[in-house]
Scaffold this active site. Structure first.
Site, PDB file in Angstrom:
ATOM      1  N   HIS A  18      -3.236  -5.346  -5.019  1.00 32.93           N
ATOM      2  CA  HIS A  18      -4.419  -4.804  -4.375  1.00 32.93           C
ATOM      3  C   HIS A  18      -5.536  -4.588  -5.413  1.00 32.93           C
ATOM      4  O   HIS A  18      -6.651  -5.074  -5.240  1.00 32.93           O
ATOM      5  CB  HIS A  18      -4.050  -3.486  -3.684  1.00 32.93           C
ATOM      6  CG  HIS A  18      -5.168  -2.859  -2.932  1.00 32.93           C
ATOM      7  ND1 HIS A  18      -5.291  -2.955  -1.564  1.00 32.93           N
ATOM      8  CD2 HIS A  18      -6.223  -2.125  -3.343  1.00 32.93           C
ATOM      9  CE1 HIS A  18      -6.372  -2.299  -1.172  1.00 32.93           C
ATOM     10  NE2 HIS A  18      -6.956  -1.781  -2.240  1.00 32.93           N
ATOM     11  N   GLU A  19      -5.230  -3.856  -6.462  1.00 38.51           N
ATOM     12  CA  GLU A  19      -6.261  -3.568  -7.477  1.00 38.51           C
ATOM     13  C   GLU A  19      -6.668  -4.835  -8.226  1.00 38.51           C
ATOM     14  O   GLU A  19      -7.835  -4.997  -8.587  1.00 38.51           O
ATOM     15  CB  GLU A  19      -5.785  -2.490  -8.448  1.00 38.51           C
ATOM     16  CG  GLU A  19      -5.526  -1.141  -7.809  1.00 38.51           C
ATOM     17  CD  GLU A  19      -6.689  -0.598  -6.992  1.00 38.51           C
ATOM     18  OE1 GLU A  19      -7.868  -0.848  -7.355  1.00 38.51           O
ATOM     19  OE2 GLU A  19      -6.427   0.079  -5.979  1.00 38.51           O
ATOM     20  N   ASP A  25     -11.316   1.428   1.757  1.00 36.45           N
ATOM     21  CA  ASP A  25     -12.140   0.254   1.468  1.00 36.45           C
ATOM     22  C   ASP A  25     -12.838  -0.237   2.735  1.00 36.45           C
ATOM     23  O   ASP A  25     -14.031  -0.566   2.714  1.00 36.45           O
ATOM     24  CB  ASP A  25     -11.273  -0.889   0.915  1.00 36.45           C
ATOM     25  CG  ASP A  25     -10.604  -0.540  -0.401  1.00 36.45           C
ATOM     26  OD1 ASP A  25     -11.196   0.231  -1.175  1.00 36.45           O
ATOM     27  OD2 ASP A  25      -9.502  -1.053  -0.651  1.00 36.45           O
TER      28      ASP A  25
END
Length: 198
Positions: A1-2, A79
């Protein structure tokens, strides 16, 4: 994800420079990607806002590309909220939609005290409301499409960056750039070899 967020920020023109990315949980976040402007900023232009929309979707799209739709989770909720709020502001406050023109469609949300905002009602026709929704969706989908293009075109870099994050947990912007090029991060104990993709 990051790694997805970080990679999008490294490839999309208009994103603030990548400062740091970590998979160490911070507060309610499981990991964090920091992008910081090079100097004080008092406003954002459309290119910067569209880049920010793409950045918001980097994590979710990376998860989808690697693990598939069945493994999507709630980790991208913030997000998605940020992207939706930004796209809505672009349309309703900043007059960035050519279909809606130079009109502000949102009252000042800061005027809540003394019942000022409560007394004012927003009168928008059904047709205008539909156009607002369409334009918000268009901005959001453009951001999602840009993130998907970057991550699909640079999938090997995504794997390299994810492997480096698993090994080091936190990378500076310069270290992330080295990781995607297959270069040594250069930390103590680093053998000087490249990080193998996962």
């Amino acid at each position: 994800h990051e790694a997805g967020h970080a990679l999008v920020s490294l490839h999309v023109e208009g994103c603030d420079p990548l400062h740091k990315v970590t998979i160490i949980p911070r507060g309610r976040a499981l990991g964090v990607t920091w992008n910081l402007p090079e100097r004080d900023r008092y406003s954002m232009n459309m290119k910067q806002m569209k880049a920010r929309l793409a950045l918001c979707f980097g994590g979710r799209i990376a998860e989808q590309l690697i693990y598939g739709n069945d493994e999507l989770n709630t980790g991208a909720a913030n997000d998605i909220q940020q992207a939706t709020d930004m796209a809505r502001a672009m349309v309703m406050e900043y007059c960035m939609s050519p279909k809606l023109g130079w009109l502000r469609y949102r009252d000042n949300q800061e005027e809540v005290f003394l019942g000022h905002s409560v007394a004012r009602s927003q009168n928008v026709s059904a047709e205008t409301s539909r156009l607002i929704d369409e334009e918000v969706r268009r901005f959001v989908e453009e951001g999602e499409t840009k993130a998907r293009q970057v991550l699909t075109d640079n999938i090997d870099e995504l794997h390299s960056l994810a492997a480096a994050l698993l090994e080091y947990e936190t990378l500076s912007g310069d270290e992330a750039r080295k990781a995607i090029k297959g270069e040594s991060i250069g930390r103590d104990g680093d053998t000087g070899g490249t990080v193998a993709p996962i």
